[in-house]
Design a protein around this motif. Structure first.
Motif, PDB file in Angstrom:
ATOM      1  N   ASN A 217       0.819  -1.209   0.000  1.00  0.00           N
ATOM      2  CA  ASN A 217       0.000   0.000   0.000  1.00  0.00           C
ATOM      3  C   ASN A 217       0.863   1.273   0.000  1.00  0.00           C
ATOM      4  O   ASN A 217       1.756   1.433   0.823  1.00  0.00           O
ATOM      5  N   GLY A 218       0.586   2.167  -0.954  1.00  0.00           N
ATOM      6  CA  GLY A 218       1.275   3.445  -1.047  1.00  0.00           C
ATOM      7  C   GLY A 218       2.533   3.444  -1.878  1.00  0.00           C
ATOM      8  O   GLY A 218       3.073   4.519  -2.183  1.00  0.00           O
ATOM      9  N   LEU A 219       3.007   2.272  -2.274  1.00  0.00           N
ATOM     10  CA  LEU A 219       4.296   2.224  -2.980  1.00  0.00           C
ATOM     11  C   LEU A 219       4.206   2.807  -4.383  1.00  0.00           C
ATOM     12  O   LEU A 219       5.147   3.462  -4.838  1.00  0.00           O
ATOM     13  N   GLN A 220       3.101   2.593  -5.076  1.00  0.00           N
ATOM     14  CA  GLN A 220       2.960   3.146  -6.433  1.00  0.00           C
ATOM     15  C   GLN A 220       3.183   4.653  -6.408  1.00  0.00           C
ATOM     16  O   GLN A 220       3.926   5.204  -7.231  1.00  0.00           O
ATOM     17  N   GLU A 221       2.567   5.325  -5.450  1.00  0.00           N
ATOM     18  CA  GLU A 221       2.700   6.775  -5.346  1.00  0.00           C
ATOM     19  C   GLU A 221       4.123   7.185  -4.966  1.00  0.00           C
ATOM     20  O   GLU A 221       4.651   8.176  -5.469  1.00  0.00           O
ATOM     21  N   PHE A 222       4.749   6.394  -4.075  1.00  0.00           N
ATOM     22  CA  PHE A 222       6.107   6.719  -3.651  1.00  0.00           C
ATOM     23  C   PHE A 222       7.093   6.553  -4.800  1.00  0.00           C
ATOM     24  O   PHE A 222       7.995   7.388  -4.996  1.00  0.00           O
ATOM     25  N   LEU A 223       6.946   5.500  -5.591  1.00  0.00           N
ATOM     26  CA  LEU A 223       7.820   5.301  -6.755  1.00  0.00           C
ATOM     27  C   LEU A 223       7.652   6.445  -7.753  1.00  0.00           C
ATOM     28  O   LEU A 223       8.633   6.947  -8.305  1.00  0.00           O
ATOM     29  N   ALA A 224       6.413   6.855  -7.971  1.00  0.00           N
ATOM     30  CA  ALA A 224       6.164   7.957  -8.900  1.00  0.00           C
ATOM     31  C   ALA A 224       6.781   9.256  -8.380  1.00  0.00           C
ATOM     32  O   ALA A 224       7.353  10.041  -9.152  1.00  0.00           O
ATOM     33  N   GLN A 225       6.666   9.479  -7.081  1.00  0.00           N
ATOM     34  CA  GLN A 225       7.252  10.675  -6.466  1.00  0.00           C
ATOM     35  C   GLN A 225       8.776  10.662  -6.615  1.00  0.00           C
ATOM     36  O   GLN A 225       9.386  11.688  -6.965  1.00  0.00           O
ATOM     37  N   ALA A 226       9.396   9.523  -6.356  1.00  0.00           N
ATOM     38  CA  ALA A 226      10.852   9.412  -6.483  1.00  0.00           C
ATOM     39  C   ALA A 226      11.293   9.598  -7.928  1.00  0.00           C
ATOM     40  O   ALA A 226      12.283  10.283  -8.208  1.00  0.00           O
TER      41      ALA A 226
ATOM     42  N   VAL B 199      15.250  10.532  -8.723  1.00  0.00           N
ATOM     43  CA  VAL B 199      16.010   9.620  -7.865  1.00  0.00           C
ATOM     44  C   VAL B 199      16.254   8.327  -8.639  1.00  0.00           C
ATOM     45  O   VAL B 199      15.326   7.753  -9.213  1.00  0.00           O
ATOM     46  N   LYS B 200      17.503   7.874  -8.642  1.00  0.00           N
ATOM     47  CA  LYS B 200      17.823   6.603  -9.285  1.00  0.00           C
ATOM     48  C   LYS B 200      17.327   5.460  -8.407  1.00  0.00           C
ATOM     49  O   LYS B 200      17.445   5.515  -7.180  1.00  0.00           O
ATOM     50  N   MET B 201      16.792   4.419  -9.041  1.00  0.00           N
ATOM     51  CA  MET B 201      16.227   3.313  -8.273  1.00  0.00           C
ATOM     52  C   MET B 201      16.629   1.965  -8.860  1.00  0.00           C
ATOM     53  O   MET B 201      16.771   1.813 -10.069  1.00  0.00           O
ATOM     54  N   ALA B 202      16.795   0.986  -7.953  1.00  0.00           N
ATOM     55  CA  ALA B 202      17.132  -0.379  -8.344  1.00  0.00           C
ATOM     56  C   ALA B 202      16.414  -1.354  -7.440  1.00  0.00           C
ATOM     57  O   ALA B 202      16.060  -1.029  -6.301  1.00  0.00           O
ATOM     58  N   ILE B 203      16.210  -2.548  -7.953  1.00  0.00           N
ATOM     59  CA  ILE B 203      15.811  -3.677  -7.115  1.00  0.00           C
ATOM     60  C   ILE B 203      17.063  -4.475  -6.819  1.00  0.00           C
ATOM     61  O   ILE B 203      17.832  -4.814  -7.736  1.00  0.00           O
ATOM     62  N   ALA B 204      17.281  -4.770  -5.552  1.00  0.00           N
ATOM     63  CA  ALA B 204      18.467  -5.515  -5.108  1.00  0.00           C
ATOM     64  C   ALA B 204      17.985  -6.616  -4.172  1.00  0.00           C
ATOM     65  O   ALA B 204      17.760  -6.380  -2.986  1.00  0.00           O
ATOM     66  N   SER B 205      17.816  -7.801  -4.712  1.00  0.00           N
ATOM     67  CA  SER B 205      17.076  -8.850  -4.008  1.00  0.00           C
ATOM     68  C   SER B 205      17.763 -10.199  -4.102  1.00  0.00           C
ATOM     69  O   SER B 205      18.498 -10.475  -5.051  1.00  0.00           O
ATOM     70  N   ALA B 206      17.468 -11.058  -3.125  1.00  0.00           N
ATOM     71  CA  ALA B 206      17.926 -12.449  -3.178  1.00  0.00           C
ATOM     72  C   ALA B 206      16.989 -13.306  -4.021  1.00  0.00           C
ATOM     73  O   ALA B 206      17.212 -14.506  -4.169  1.00  0.00           O
ATOM     74  N   ALA B 207      15.935 -12.703  -4.575  1.00  0.00           N
ATOM     75  CA  ALA B 207      15.047 -13.428  -5.485  1.00  0.00           C
ATOM     76  C   ALA B 207      15.774 -13.747  -6.789  1.00  0.00           C
ATOM     77  O   ALA B 207      16.694 -13.038  -7.197  1.00  0.00           O
TER      78      ALA B 207
ATOM     79  N   ILE C  13       5.800  -2.055 -13.341  1.00  0.00           N
ATOM     80  CA  ILE C  13       6.642  -1.058 -12.660  1.00  0.00           C
ATOM     81  C   ILE C  13       8.094  -1.109 -13.116  1.00  0.00           C
ATOM     82  O   ILE C  13       8.948  -0.445 -12.525  1.00  0.00           O
ATOM     83  N   ARG C  14       8.405  -1.864 -14.144  1.00  0.00           N
ATOM     84  CA  ARG C  14       9.789  -1.993 -14.592  1.00  0.00           C
ATOM     85  C   ARG C  14      10.413  -0.632 -14.925  1.00  0.00           C
ATOM     86  O   ARG C  14      11.602  -0.400 -14.689  1.00  0.00           O
ATOM     87  N   HIS C  15       9.602   0.291 -15.457  1.00  0.00           N
ATOM     88  CA  HIS C  15      10.130   1.572 -15.908  1.00  0.00           C
ATOM     89  C   HIS C  15      10.675   2.430 -14.776  1.00  0.00           C
ATOM     90  O   HIS C  15      11.404   3.396 -15.024  1.00  0.00           O
ATOM     91  N   TYR C  16      10.339   2.101 -13.538  1.00  0.00           N
ATOM     92  CA  TYR C  16      10.850   2.893 -12.416  1.00  0.00           C
ATOM     93  C   TYR C  16      12.302   2.554 -12.068  1.00  0.00           C
ATOM     94  O   TYR C  16      12.973   3.334 -11.389  1.00  0.00           O
ATOM     95  N   PHE C  17      12.788   1.402 -12.510  1.00  0.00           N
ATOM     96  CA  PHE C  17      14.076   0.903 -12.042  1.00  0.00           C
ATOM     97  C   PHE C  17      15.125   0.918 -13.148  1.00  0.00           C
ATOM     98  O   PHE C  17      14.919   0.363 -14.227  1.00  0.00           O
TER      99      PHE C  17
ATOM    100  N   ILE D 114       7.101   8.358   5.366  1.00  0.00           N
ATOM    101  CA  ILE D 114       7.536   8.081   3.994  1.00  0.00           C
ATOM    102  C   ILE D 114       6.866   9.035   2.996  1.00  0.00           C
ATOM    103  O   ILE D 114       7.446   9.391   1.968  1.00  0.00           O
ATOM    104  N   LYS D 115       5.648   9.472   3.292  1.00  0.00           N
ATOM    105  CA  LYS D 115       4.964  10.405   2.391  1.00  0.00           C
ATOM    106  C   LYS D 115       5.675  11.754   2.368  1.00  0.00           C
ATOM    107  O   LYS D 115       5.661  12.461   1.363  1.00  0.00           O
ATOM    108  N   ASN D 116       6.331  12.104   3.495  1.00  0.00           N
ATOM    109  CA  ASN D 116       7.076  13.349   3.589  1.00  0.00           C
ATOM    110  C   ASN D 116       8.593  13.126   3.533  1.00  0.00           C
ATOM    111  O   ASN D 116       9.372  13.955   3.990  1.00  0.00           O
ATOM    112  N   PHE D 117       8.973  12.004   2.963  1.00  0.00           N
ATOM    113  CA  PHE D 117      10.357  11.545   3.025  1.00  0.00           C
ATOM    114  C   PHE D 117      11.343  12.570   2.436  1.00  0.00           C
ATOM    115  O   PHE D 117      12.396  12.817   2.991  1.00  0.00           O
ATOM    116  N   PHE D 118      10.970  13.164   1.330  1.00  0.00           N
ATOM    117  CA  PHE D 118      11.896  14.060   0.644  1.00  0.00           C
ATOM    118  C   PHE D 118      12.134  15.338   1.440  1.00  0.00           C
ATOM    119  O   PHE D 118      13.223  15.906   1.391  1.00  0.00           O
ATOM    120  N   GLU D 119      11.133  15.757   2.201  1.00  0.00           N
ATOM    121  CA  GLU D 119      11.306  16.945   3.023  1.00  0.00           C
ATOM    122  C   GLU D 119      12.146  16.682   4.273  1.00  0.00           C
ATOM    123  O   GLU D 119      12.793  17.568   4.811  1.00  0.00           O
TER     124      GLU D 119
END
Length: 223
Positions: free
Chosen positions: A93-102, A107-115, A129-133, A216-221
């Motif tokens: 919940n809320g991640l779609q909006e946070f990714l769009a905000q970043a 902001v550069k973004m990556a997935i870094a996972s043991a998956a 959501i691939r386009h965010y990373f 997190i909603k005010n993370f950038f501030e």
């Protein structure tokens, strides 16, 4: 926080999607039901960290399976997982909006996972959501899993980001430890573990239950 320098590194399971229960059920199918390991469901949950091969070696020993058998068991486990989880696949919940905000803040973004790569693709393509990373680092890209920092350091390198400028989003103590070992700050999402499980780490800058919280909603501030 200077968005031009900052990079966000996201773990996948429990951080982007809340799917750990489905991984646990898939591992229980393989370990206890198919292979006959004397493990309860709770014990399986405690053992299912790192690469699939590492899980099997940790439970059955170094020479119990050959490489082909490990690959087949790994594929079978992920098939169990994807089949069971796909009808429930959604972002936390809320991640779609946070990714769009970043992304809007560059902001550069990556997935870094043991998956494994196939599971990362399964998630980001089905959720579009691939386009965010700008970078992906999976279990297939590293020799040693978290808490070794290799996963996060490779992601930073792919983003051309200084580790000190990276903020990791994690749900597991071993992931937070990996971030600490990489010299990175960490935001903990408490999908799988309570705050108390992270008390020993000094790189945690905040805790969230999901991405709708004021922190997190005010993370950038705040940074």
């Amino acid at each position: 926080m200077n968005p031009k320098n900052t990079a966000f590194l996201f773990d996948l399971n429990g951080t982007i999607i809340d799917d750990m229960a489905y991984h646990a059920k898939a591992w229980y199918h393989i370990l206890a039901e198919d292979l006959g390991a004397d493990l309860t469901f709770e014990e399986v949950k405690q053992e299912m960290y790192g690469k699939n091969a590492e899980v099997l070696v940790r439970i059955f020993g170094e020479d119990h399976f050959d490489t082909d058998e490990i690959e087949k068991l790994s594929t079978k486990k992920e098939s169990y997982y994807q089949h069971a989880y796909k009808p429930h696949l959604e972002l936390i919940n809320g991640l779609q909006e946070f990714l769009a905000q970043a992304a809007a803040a560059n902001v550069k973004m990556a997935i870094a996972s043991a998956a494994i790569t196939d599971n990362i693709d399964f998630v980001i393509d089905n959720l579009n959501i691939r386009h965010y990373f700008q970078a992906l680092v999976s279990a297939d890209d590293v020799s040693t899993s978290k808490p070794n920092p290799e996963t996060f350091l490779k992601a930073a390198e792919k983003l051309n980001a200084d580790p000190a400028d990276c903020i990791v989003f994690e749900d597991a103590p071993k992931g937070v430890e990996a971030a600490q070992n990489a010299g990175m700050r960490c935001v903990v999402i408490t999908t799988a573990h309570p705050k108390e499980d992270f008390a020993q780490y000094d790189n945690v800058i905040g805790y969230i239950a999901d991405y709708t919280e004021p922190y997190i909603k005010n993370f950038f501030e705040q940074q």
